[in-house]
Write a protein that holds these residues in place. Structure first.
Motif, mmCIF file in Angstrom:
data_model
loop_
_atom_site.group_PDB
_atom_site.id
_atom_site.type_symbol
_atom_site.label_atom_id
_atom_site.label_comp_id
_atom_site.label_asym_id
_atom_site.label_seq_id
_atom_site.Cartn_x
_atom_site.Cartn_y
_atom_site.Cartn_z
ATOM 1 N N ILE A 61 94.885 -21.856 -0.784
ATOM 2 C CA ILE A 61 94.077 -21.152 -1.786
ATOM 3 C C ILE A 61 92.688 -20.981 -1.191
ATOM 4 N N ALA A 120 88.823 -18.406 -0.906
ATOM 5 C CA ALA A 120 87.924 -17.425 -1.525
ATOM 6 C C ALA A 120 87.116 -16.760 -0.427
ATOM 7 N N ALA A 168 85.530 -18.577 -12.639
ATOM 8 C CA ALA A 168 86.009 -19.207 -11.408
ATOM 9 C C ALA A 168 86.729 -20.519 -11.710
ATOM 10 N N ARG A 169 86.161 -21.344 -12.591
ATOM 11 C CA ARG A 169 86.824 -22.616 -12.940
ATOM 12 C C ARG A 169 88.182 -22.370 -13.568
ATOM 13 N N VAL A 211 90.646 -20.956 -10.838
ATOM 14 C CA VAL A 211 91.079 -21.958 -9.850
ATOM 15 C C VAL A 211 92.013 -22.977 -10.498
ATOM 16 N N ASP A 212 91.688 -23.429 -11.709
ATOM 17 C CA ASP A 212 92.567 -24.392 -12.389
ATOM 18 C C ASP A 212 93.936 -23.776 -12.655
ATOM 19 N N ARG A 238 95.854 -23.471 -9.302
ATOM 20 C CA ARG A 238 96.305 -24.780 -8.799
ATOM 21 C C ARG A 238 97.475 -25.330 -9.594
ATOM 22 N N PHE A 259 91.281 -15.394 -3.372
ATOM 23 C CA PHE A 259 90.331 -14.734 -4.267
ATOM 24 C C PHE A 259 89.427 -13.847 -3.414
ATOM 25 N N PHE A 312 83.266 -19.269 -6.925
ATOM 26 C CA PHE A 312 84.660 -19.599 -6.586
ATOM 27 C C PHE A 312 84.728 -20.692 -5.515
ATOM 28 N N ALA A 336 84.116 -23.885 -7.319
ATOM 29 C CA ALA A 336 85.282 -24.287 -8.121
ATOM 30 C C ALA A 336 86.391 -24.837 -7.228
ATOM 31 N N LEU A 337 86.555 -24.262 -6.046
ATOM 32 C CA LEU A 337 87.591 -24.736 -5.125
ATOM 33 C C LEU A 337 87.241 -26.103 -4.537
#
Ligand code: AR6
Length: 175
Positions: free
Chosen positions: A5, A7, A135-136, A139-140, A143, A158, A169, A172-173
């Motif tokens: 994953i 960005a 972004a949060r 990403v959640d 995942r 992303f 992002f 968040a990652l």
């Protein structure tokens, strides 16, 4: 194998992945932002395909939080997965609906057998979501997706416009 994953800053229309996600609106007939860029790059057959989908199976349009695929025509990708973010300007402030855009887009990608997927910051433009919150949620949702947990995708990328959105992002990652 596990799913990467990542960005990056860039233009989603140039991504050499199997599927790119479009931040559409429920009419599926195009618009501004990333939607306008994707339609411009894919050519007029994309609009025809969206109109056909509307006529065949989505007479009331695509609801917020849902996703549907078409061919990608003149784009390097094979498929465009159209999703519709909740429009904060219209009072759609439920974060679960925005998270659902990412979950349902990956559901569709998995059904297609796509191994590489690029996603924009759905909701974080015209529809008014704060980039850090979007972004949060994004990403959640990615995942937690079964296709990611089971490593069925090679890469979920992303592709963001602008330093601020990229930073949101990346942060968040890193969480
Ligand atoms: N590649 C990657 N990201 C992009 C690109 C691009 N080529 N172009 C814009 N972005 P938005 P929304 C970024 O407004 O908030 C449309 O009119 C942009 O900077 O495209 O879900 C639709 O038809 C922002 O960070 O989508 C709907 O009516 C992010 O993509 C409405 O806008 C999302 O911004 C959807 O609004």
């Amino acid at each position: 194998m596990s799913t990467l994953i990542e960005a990056i800053e860039g233009d989603i229309t140039t991504q050499r992945v199997e599927a790119i996600v479009n931040a559409a609106n429920s009419s599926l007939t195009g618009g501004g932002g990333v939607d306008g860029a994707i339609h411009a790059a894919a050519g007029p057959r994309l609009l025809e395909a969206c109109r056909a989908l509307r006529a065949e199976s989505l007479p009331d349009g695509l609801p917020a939080g849902e996703a549907v695929a078409t061919d990608a025509f003149d784009l390097p990708a094979r498929w465009v997965i159209h999703t519709v973010g909740p429009d904060r300007r219209a009072g759609q402030t439920d974060p679960d609906l925005l998270a659902s855009c990412f979950t349902r887009s990956l559901d569709v990608a998995r059904d297609l057998g796509a191994k590489s997927i690029a996603l924009p910051a759905v909701g974080a433009g015209v529809f008014g979501w704060d980039a850090a919150e979007a972004a949060r949620l994004a990403v959640d949702a990615v995942r937690a997706h079964p296709g990611v947990e089971e490593g069925e995708f090679d890469v979920v990328r992303f592709v963001l416009f602008g330093e601020k959105t990229l930073r949101a992002f990346v942060d968040a990652l890193r969480r």
